[in-house]
Scaffold this motif. Structure first.
Motif, PDB file in Angstrom:
ATOM      1  N   PRO A  33      71.235  40.537 -91.544  1.00 26.32           N
ATOM      2  CA  PRO A  33      71.557  39.354 -90.729  1.00 26.32           C
ATOM      3  C   PRO A  33      70.305  38.722 -90.122  1.00 26.32           C
ATOM      4  O   PRO A  33      69.294  39.397 -89.908  1.00 26.32           O
ATOM      5  N   SER A  34      70.402  37.441 -89.856  1.00 29.26           N
ATOM      6  CA  SER A  34      69.332  36.742 -89.148  1.00 29.26           C
ATOM      7  C   SER A  34      69.861  36.312 -87.778  1.00 29.26           C
ATOM      8  O   SER A  34      71.070  36.408 -87.512  1.00 29.26           O
ATOM      9  N   VAL A  35      68.962  35.811 -86.947  1.00 31.76           N
ATOM     10  CA  VAL A  35      69.387  35.345 -85.621  1.00 31.76           C
ATOM     11  C   VAL A  35      70.436  34.239 -85.738  1.00 31.76           C
ATOM     12  O   VAL A  35      71.267  34.077 -84.846  1.00 31.76           O
ATOM     13  N   TRP A  36      70.407  33.508 -86.843  1.00 35.30           N
ATOM     14  CA  TRP A  36      71.392  32.437 -87.036  1.00 35.30           C
ATOM     15  C   TRP A  36      72.793  32.994 -87.306  1.00 35.30           C
ATOM     16  O   TRP A  36      73.791  32.367 -86.940  1.00 35.30           O
ATOM     17  N   ASP A  37      72.893  34.147 -87.963  1.00 35.24           N
ATOM     18  CA  ASP A  37      74.223  34.750 -88.186  1.00 35.24           C
ATOM     19  C   ASP A  37      74.834  35.146 -86.849  1.00 35.24           C
ATOM     20  O   ASP A  37      76.032  34.960 -86.619  1.00 35.24           O
ATOM     21  N   VAL A  38      74.007  35.708 -85.977  1.00 38.74           N
ATOM     22  CA  VAL A  38      74.493  36.141 -84.667  1.00 38.74           C
ATOM     23  C   VAL A  38      74.910  34.917 -83.847  1.00 38.74           C
ATOM     24  O   VAL A  38      75.979  34.888 -83.231  1.00 38.74           O
ATOM     25  N   PHE A  39      74.074  33.900 -83.873  1.00 42.64           N
ATOM     26  CA  PHE A  39      74.314  32.680 -83.086  1.00 42.64           C
ATOM     27  C   PHE A  39      75.608  31.985 -83.527  1.00 42.64           C
ATOM     28  O   PHE A  39      76.443  31.618 -82.699  1.00 42.64           O
ATOM     29  N   THR A  40      75.784  31.836 -84.840  1.00 44.43           N
ATOM     30  CA  THR A  40      76.961  31.106 -85.322  1.00 44.43           C
ATOM     31  C   THR A  40      78.246  31.894 -85.055  1.00 44.43           C
ATOM     32  O   THR A  40      79.323  31.303 -84.969  1.00 44.43           O
ATOM     33  N   ALA A  41      78.125  33.219 -84.901  1.00 45.27           N
ATOM     34  CA  ALA A  41      79.329  34.024 -84.623  1.00 45.27           C
ATOM     35  C   ALA A  41      79.792  33.856 -83.169  1.00 45.27           C
ATOM     36  O   ALA A  41      80.915  34.215 -82.826  1.00 45.27           O
ATOM     37  N   GLU A  42      78.932  33.316 -82.314  1.00 45.20           N
ATOM     38  CA  GLU A  42      79.313  33.128 -80.905  1.00 45.20           C
ATOM     39  C   GLU A  42      80.125  31.841 -80.753  1.00 45.20           C
ATOM     40  O   GLU A  42      79.669  30.778 -81.187  1.00 45.20           O
ATOM     41  N   GLY A  44      81.639  28.388 -79.871  1.00 45.27           N
ATOM     42  CA  GLY A  44      81.116  27.188 -79.216  1.00 45.27           C
ATOM     43  C   GLY A  44      79.686  26.835 -79.577  1.00 45.27           C
ATOM     44  O   GLY A  44      79.197  25.773 -79.195  1.00 45.27           O
ATOM     45  N   ARG A  45      79.000  27.688 -80.313  1.00 46.17           N
ATOM     46  CA  ARG A  45      77.599  27.399 -80.638  1.00 46.17           C
ATOM     47  C   ARG A  45      77.470  26.314 -81.722  1.00 46.17           C
ATOM     48  O   ARG A  45      76.602  25.462 -81.661  1.00 46.17           O
ATOM     49  N   VAL A  46      78.312  26.418 -82.757  1.00 47.18           N
ATOM     50  CA  VAL A  46      78.258  25.447 -83.862  1.00 47.18           C
ATOM     51  C   VAL A  46      79.466  24.526 -83.701  1.00 47.18           C
ATOM     52  O   VAL A  46      80.590  24.990 -83.517  1.00 47.18           O
ATOM     53  N   LYS A  47      79.191  23.207 -83.777  1.00 46.93           N
ATOM     54  CA  LYS A  47      80.231  22.240 -83.395  1.00 46.93           C
ATOM     55  C   LYS A  47      81.543  22.398 -84.139  1.00 46.93           C
ATOM     56  O   LYS A  47      82.605  22.323 -83.549  1.00 46.93           O
ATOM     57  N   ASP A  48      81.490  22.596 -85.468  1.00 40.51           N
ATOM     58  CA  ASP A  48      82.742  22.707 -86.206  1.00 40.51           C
ATOM     59  C   ASP A  48      83.153  24.175 -86.391  1.00 40.51           C
ATOM     60  O   ASP A  48      84.044  24.478 -87.188  1.00 40.51           O
ATOM     61  N   GLY A  49      82.479  25.073 -85.675  1.00 44.10           N
ATOM     62  CA  GLY A  49      82.852  26.493 -85.719  1.00 44.10           C
ATOM     63  C   GLY A  49      82.534  27.168 -87.045  1.00 44.10           C
ATOM     64  O   GLY A  49      82.954  28.297 -87.287  1.00 44.10           O
ATOM     65  N   SER A  50      81.748  26.492 -87.891  1.00 43.10           N
ATOM     66  CA  SER A  50      81.483  27.047 -89.226  1.00 43.10           C
ATOM     67  C   SER A  50      80.300  28.019 -89.191  1.00 43.10           C
ATOM     68  O   SER A  50      79.582  28.106 -88.196  1.00 43.10           O
ATOM     69  N   THR A  51      80.112  28.716 -90.298  1.00 43.02           N
ATOM     70  CA  THR A  51      78.951  29.589 -90.463  1.00 43.02           C
ATOM     71  C   THR A  51      78.314  29.273 -91.824  1.00 43.02           C
ATOM     72  O   THR A  51      78.888  28.539 -92.624  1.00 43.02           O
ATOM     73  N   ALA A  52      77.151  29.865 -92.071  1.00 43.44           N
ATOM     74  CA  ALA A  52      76.472  29.630 -93.347  1.00 43.44           C
ATOM     75  C   ALA A  52      76.690  30.799 -94.311  1.00 43.44           C
ATOM     76  O   ALA A  52      75.904  30.997 -95.232  1.00 43.44           O
ATOM     77  N   ALA A  53      77.766  31.547 -94.106  1.00 42.14           N
ATOM     78  CA  ALA A  53      77.999  32.732 -94.948  1.00 42.14           C
ATOM     79  C   ALA A  53      78.102  32.363 -96.431  1.00 42.14           C
ATOM     80  O   ALA A  53      77.643  33.120 -97.292  1.00 42.14           O
TER      81      ALA A  53
END
Ligand code: FCB
Length: 437
Positions: A33-42, A44-53
């Motif tokens: 995982p990268s810091v972005w995986d952790v961030f997107t899992a929180e 409200g962090r990403v506007k549409d609630g999506s991840t880059a999985a």
């Protein structure tokens, strides 16, 4: 519609498109995982609630994407290597295959080593991350160095420091305000150490990609002028002065001097000469004195305690992101760089430029690119040594905290079927590149 032909650029000028690993690759299960995986899992962090999985699933579809590059007729493709993937078994094999595929298609690989997806076990607040980065750079160069045309150490350390560590709008989501400055210093040190490590591994043609844009004061009052000057130092000089002049700008230099680290010695490493300097340009910023309230700016909410405020640039079209479209500011930026740094400025490459807009009939993107390529040509005519231009981006992709809501691609991606559909702008750029030949 655009009718005048684009003027000729100097021989050897490199035309390309850019992407980054986290934004397109997917295959998150085949890497750390990268810091972005952790961030997107929180929440409200990403506007549409999506991840880059999954993102564009480029990891599995890279052959199709390289075919799109070949058909487009670009000279070069700028992509980033994911450090967390390289840390995982077989991670470098993927980039080995990608680079081979590019070379076979006649497209020159331009590699960014860090485009924000830091392994979750590392932290830019720690000085040691700089040395770890140099080790990682050596490992990548050892494997890919025989085929890579150009190297970029870091992508936009200014945005990464500001958005990720000062304002908390990007991963790792810290809101440290000016206590984020060690993150800037450690990235700069990482850059300098990596330049040395790459050269030691036999790699050449090394640069960095920084974001820049003219800062326009809101008015001529001393308060607005001082606020604009301060913003300009943060965006346009905090990284380029140490890199090109071997010193921090005034004000920042004083803050850095308070740190326990030996900044003067580090600056010698940081200023290790680069072969070229990459500029990512999107828009200028109008800046005035603080207005004492939280303000919205390009998808961000800026805290009221900042010593400046960002104002609207009126009378200009805006992209879907709300960024004003001001092509001539690219000429201003490049000629201003040449004036400020003189002979200390190496050849310049525009490593990102583009806009977000909806639809496959993307006339706004064509107008944006046409205007900016002409503005770039004016900078060349004015004597700036510009060697290349890279459009952001080949594909629609995961636009960080905006999720999939912003589409920057020359190629549309259907995120349900992952089908790629070239947009009107793709055809326009292909015609431009063919006419040039
Ligand atoms: C730049 C980033 C790139 C992309 C564009 C739109 O700041 O380097 O990854 O998000 O903006």
């Amino acid at each position: 519609m655009v009718t005048n032909p684009i003027p000729q650029f100097p021989a050897g000028f490199l035309w390309g498109v850019s992407t980054s690993a986290h934004q397109i690759e997917g295959a998150a299960d085949a890497r750390e995982p990268s810091v972005w995986d952790v961030f997107t899992a929180e929440p409200g962090r990403v506007k549409d609630g999506s991840t880059a999985a999954v993102a564009c699933d480029h990891y599995h579809r890279y052959r199709e994407d390289v075919a799109l590059l070949a058909d487009l007729g670009v000279d070069a493709y700028r992509f980033s290597v994911s450090w967390p993937r390289v840390n995982s078994p077989g991670g470098l094999d993927f980039y080995d295959r990608l680079v081979d595929e590019l070379c076979a298609a006649g497209v020159r690989p331009v590699v960014t080593l860090f485009h924000w997806d830091l392994p979750v076990t590392l932290d830019w607040l720690e000085r040691d991350t700089a040395s770890r980065f140099a080790d990682y750079a050596s490992a990548v160069a050892g494997r890919l160095g025989d085929r890579v045309a150009k190297w970029i150490t870091l992508n936009e350390p200014a945005e990464h420091t500001l958005l990720g560590h000062a304002l908390g709008a990007h991963a790792p989501g810290r809101r440290l305000m000016f206590d984020a400055l060690p993150v800037a210093h450690h990235q700069l040190l990482a850059h300098g150490l990596a330049v040395r490590a790459l050269r030691a591994a036999g790699a050449g043609d090394i640069g960095i990609a920084n974001s820049h844009g003219p800062t326009w004061p809101a008015s001529a009052t001393p308060e607005d002028m001082a606020a604009a000057e301060f913003y300009d130092v943060l965006l346009n000089r905090l990284f380029s002065d140490p890199l090109l002049l071997g010193r921090y700008p005034e004000g920042i230099g004083e803050l850095m001097a308070k740190s326990p680290e030996d900044v003067a010695t580090d600056l010698k490493v940081i200023a290790e000469p680069v072969d070229w300097y990459g500029i990512n340009y999107y828009a200028p910023t109008r800046v005035g004195a603080p207005q004492g309230e939280e303000i919205a700016f390009g998808g961000l909410s800026l805290p009221s305690e900042l010593p400046f405020s960002v104002r609207e640039i009126e009378g200009r079209p805006v992209t879907d992101f709300g960024w004003p479209v001001v092509p001539e500011a690219l000429t201003e930026l490049l000629t201003g760089f040449r004036e400020r740094y003189g002979d200390r400025l190496p050849p310049v490459v525009v490593t990102e430029n583009g806009c977000s807009c909806e639809g496959v009939e993307d006339r706004e993107r064509i107008a944006y690119l046409d205007g900016h390529i002409r503005a770039l040509h004016r900078a060349v005519e004015a004597g700036v040594d510009v060697r290349g231009y890279f459009v952001w981006s080949l594909l629609d992709n995961f636009e960080w905290a905006e999720g999939y809501a912003r589409r920057f691609g020359l190629v549309h991606v259907d995120y349900t079927t992952l089908e790629r559909t070239p947009k009107a702008s793709y055809g326009w750029l292909r015609d431009l590149l063919r006419a040039r030949r």
